[in-house]
Write a protein that holds these residues in place. Structure first.
Motif, PDB file in Angstrom:
ATOM      1  N   GLN A 284       0.811  -1.218   0.000  1.00  0.00           N
ATOM      2  CA  GLN A 284       0.000   0.000   0.000  1.00  0.00           C
ATOM      3  C   GLN A 284       0.852   1.280   0.000  1.00  0.00           C
ATOM      4  OE1 GLN A 284      -3.239   0.144   2.789  1.00  0.00           O
ATOM      5  NE2 GLN A 284      -3.505  -2.067   2.713  1.00  0.00           N
ATOM      6  N   LEU A 285       2.123   1.149   0.349  1.00  0.00           N
ATOM      7  CA  LEU A 285       3.027   2.293   0.338  1.00  0.00           C
ATOM      8  C   LEU A 285       3.739   2.291  -1.008  1.00  0.00           C
ATOM      9  CD1 LEU A 285       3.958   4.581   2.262  1.00  0.00           C
ATOM     10  CD2 LEU A 285       5.913   3.141   2.832  1.00  0.00           C
ATOM     11  N   ASN A 286       3.397   3.244  -1.866  1.00  0.00           N
ATOM     12  CA  ASN A 286       3.955   3.238  -3.224  1.00  0.00           C
ATOM     13  C   ASN A 286       5.421   3.653  -3.228  1.00  0.00           C
ATOM     14  OD1 ASN A 286       4.212   6.103  -3.425  1.00  0.00           O
ATOM     15  ND2 ASN A 286       2.074   6.280  -4.045  1.00  0.00           N
ATOM     16  N   ILE A 287       6.058   3.455  -4.351  1.00  0.00           N
ATOM     17  CA  ILE A 287       7.500   3.688  -4.468  1.00  0.00           C
ATOM     18  C   ILE A 287       7.859   5.145  -4.223  1.00  0.00           C
ATOM     19  CG2 ILE A 287       7.480   3.991  -6.979  1.00  0.00           C
ATOM     20  CD1 ILE A 287      10.225   2.227  -4.920  1.00  0.00           C
ATOM     21  N   ASP A 288       7.017   6.063  -4.652  1.00  0.00           N
ATOM     22  CA  ASP A 288       7.307   7.480  -4.425  1.00  0.00           C
ATOM     23  C   ASP A 288       7.345   7.802  -2.929  1.00  0.00           C
ATOM     24  OD1 ASP A 288       7.473   8.010  -7.158  1.00  0.00           O
ATOM     25  OD2 ASP A 288       5.327   8.451  -7.306  1.00  0.00           O
ATOM     26  N   ALA A 289       6.412   7.246  -2.179  1.00  0.00           N
ATOM     27  CA  ALA A 289       6.391   7.456  -0.733  1.00  0.00           C
ATOM     28  C   ALA A 289       7.628   6.828  -0.086  1.00  0.00           C
ATOM     29  CB  ALA A 289       5.119   6.879  -0.125  1.00  0.00           C
ATOM     30  N   LYS A 290       8.004   5.643  -0.563  1.00  0.00           N
ATOM     31  CA  LYS A 290       9.182   4.972  -0.007  1.00  0.00           C
ATOM     32  C   LYS A 290      10.448   5.785  -0.267  1.00  0.00           C
ATOM     33  CE  LYS A 290       7.141   0.391  -0.212  1.00  0.00           C
ATOM     34  NZ  LYS A 290       7.096  -0.918  -0.820  1.00  0.00           N
ATOM     35  N   ILE A 291      10.552   6.354  -1.449  1.00  0.00           N
ATOM     36  CA  ILE A 291      11.713   7.188  -1.772  1.00  0.00           C
ATOM     37  C   ILE A 291      11.712   8.440  -0.901  1.00  0.00           C
ATOM     38  CG2 ILE A 291      12.752   8.643  -3.565  1.00  0.00           C
ATOM     39  CD1 ILE A 291      11.898   6.445  -5.577  1.00  0.00           C
ATOM     40  N   GLY A 292      10.545   9.046  -0.737  1.00  0.00           N
ATOM     41  CA  GLY A 292      10.446  10.229   0.118  1.00  0.00           C
ATOM     42  C   GLY A 292      10.868   9.951   1.548  1.00  0.00           C
ATOM     43  N   VAL A 293      10.419   8.826   2.078  1.00  0.00           N
ATOM     44  CA  VAL A 293      10.798   8.447   3.443  1.00  0.00           C
ATOM     45  C   VAL A 293      12.298   8.177   3.517  1.00  0.00           C
ATOM     46  CG1 VAL A 293      10.541   6.661   5.219  1.00  0.00           C
ATOM     47  CG2 VAL A 293       8.523   7.558   4.055  1.00  0.00           C
ATOM     48  N   THR A 294      12.836   7.506   2.523  1.00  0.00           N
ATOM     49  CA  THR A 294      14.276   7.208   2.508  1.00  0.00           C
ATOM     50  C   THR A 294      15.097   8.488   2.481  1.00  0.00           C
ATOM     51  OG1 THR A 294      13.855   5.113   1.384  1.00  0.00           O
ATOM     52  CG2 THR A 294      16.096   5.969   1.282  1.00  0.00           C
ATOM     53  N   VAL A 295      14.711   9.436   1.647  1.00  0.00           N
ATOM     54  CA  VAL A 295      15.426  10.716   1.573  1.00  0.00           C
ATOM     55  C   VAL A 295      15.349  11.432   2.921  1.00  0.00           C
ATOM     56  CG1 VAL A 295      15.389  13.011   0.506  1.00  0.00           C
ATOM     57  CG2 VAL A 295      15.189  10.965  -0.918  1.00  0.00           C
ATOM     58  N   SER A 296      14.181  11.427   3.525  1.00  0.00           N
ATOM     59  CA  SER A 296      14.011  12.056   4.831  1.00  0.00           C
ATOM     60  C   SER A 296      14.907  11.397   5.883  1.00  0.00           C
ATOM     61  CB  SER A 296      12.545  11.970   5.256  1.00  0.00           C
ATOM     62  OG  SER A 296      12.367  12.471   6.543  1.00  0.00           O
ATOM     63  N   LEU A 297      14.968  10.063   5.859  1.00  0.00           N
ATOM     64  CA  LEU A 297      15.821   9.347   6.813  1.00  0.00           C
ATOM     65  C   LEU A 297      17.296   9.663   6.591  1.00  0.00           C
ATOM     66  CD1 LEU A 297      14.062   5.866   6.900  1.00  0.00           C
ATOM     67  CD2 LEU A 297      14.135   7.557   8.728  1.00  0.00           C
ATOM     68  N   LEU A 298      17.696   9.784   5.337  1.00  0.00           N
ATOM     69  CA  LEU A 298      19.093  10.124   5.046  1.00  0.00           C
ATOM     70  C   LEU A 298      19.432  11.528   5.530  1.00  0.00           C
ATOM     71  CD1 LEU A 298      19.490   8.542   1.500  1.00  0.00           C
ATOM     72  CD2 LEU A 298      20.547   7.770   3.633  1.00  0.00           C
ATOM     73  N   ARG A 299      18.506  12.436   5.393  1.00  0.00           N
ATOM     74  CA  ARG A 299      18.727  13.806   5.901  1.00  0.00           C
ATOM     75  C   ARG A 299      18.836  13.795   7.416  1.00  0.00           C
ATOM     76  NH1 ARG A 299      14.429  16.550   1.911  1.00  0.00           N
ATOM     77  NH2 ARG A 299      15.827  16.832   0.144  1.00  0.00           N
ATOM     78  N   GLN A 300      17.962  13.036   8.061  1.00  0.00           N
ATOM     79  CA  GLN A 300      18.018  12.927   9.516  1.00  0.00           C
ATOM     80  C   GLN A 300      19.335  12.309   9.952  1.00  0.00           C
ATOM     81  OE1 GLN A 300      14.673  10.701  10.904  1.00  0.00           O
ATOM     82  NE2 GLN A 300      13.193  12.309  10.458  1.00  0.00           N
ATOM     83  N   LEU A 301      19.769  11.314   9.220  1.00  0.00           N
ATOM     84  CA  LEU A 301      21.004  10.618   9.568  1.00  0.00           C
ATOM     85  C   LEU A 301      22.197  11.567   9.549  1.00  0.00           C
ATOM     86  CD1 LEU A 301      22.322   7.926  10.250  1.00  0.00           C
ATOM     87  CD2 LEU A 301      22.560   7.496   7.817  1.00  0.00           C
ATOM     88  N   SER A 302      22.201  12.494   8.621  1.00  0.00           N
ATOM     89  CA  SER A 302      23.328  13.418   8.529  1.00  0.00           C
ATOM     90  C   SER A 302      23.325  14.453   9.646  1.00  0.00           C
ATOM     91  CB  SER A 302      23.342  14.112   7.169  1.00  0.00           C
ATOM     92  OG  SER A 302      22.239  14.977   7.057  1.00  0.00           O
ATOM     93  N   SER A 303      22.181  14.656  10.318  1.00  0.00           N
ATOM     94  CA  SER A 303      22.125  15.691  11.348  1.00  0.00           C
ATOM     95  C   SER A 303      21.747  15.188  12.736  1.00  0.00           C
ATOM     96  CB  SER A 303      21.130  16.773  10.932  1.00  0.00           C
ATOM     97  OG  SER A 303      19.830  16.241  10.871  1.00  0.00           O
TER      98      SER A 303
END
Length: 92
Positions: free
Chosen positions: A64-83
């Motif tokens: 139910q979680l489409n690829i665009d949402a998964k990419i958005g979450v991944t990008v958000s997690l990577l940003r969080q990881l850097s800070s």
């Protein structure tokens, strides 16, 4: 409707109330990726990393979680990881 209420509570820093609703949603429907993503954030803030990881995994495994949402979450997690030093420690 319940998910909207939980989101409203979450964005207003009423995490305890939001968490109760989200846990109820997930217990009744384990394939509720957006509820799982919100629970991930709440558990992470509570330093409950094991629970957070389980909810994140459930969300990503959901069709139910489409690829665009998964990419958005991944990008958000990577940003969080850097800070976020807490998230860095969790990922090591």
């Amino acid at each position: 409707m319940q998910l909207d209420l939980a989101n409203l509570l979450y964005v207003n820093n009423k995490n305890l109330e939001a968490k109760k609703i989200l846990e109820d949603i997930v217990s009744k429907n384990p394939d509720a990726p957006f509820a799982s993503l919100m629970l991930y954030e709440i558990y992470r803030k509570e330093n409950k990393f094991e629970k957070a990881d389980k909810e994140l995994e459930k969300a990503f495994l959901s069709p139910q979680l489409n690829i665009d949402a998964k990419i958005g979450v991944t990008v958000s997690l990577l940003r969080q990881l850097s800070s976020d030093t807490t998230l860095k420690k969790q990922s090591i």
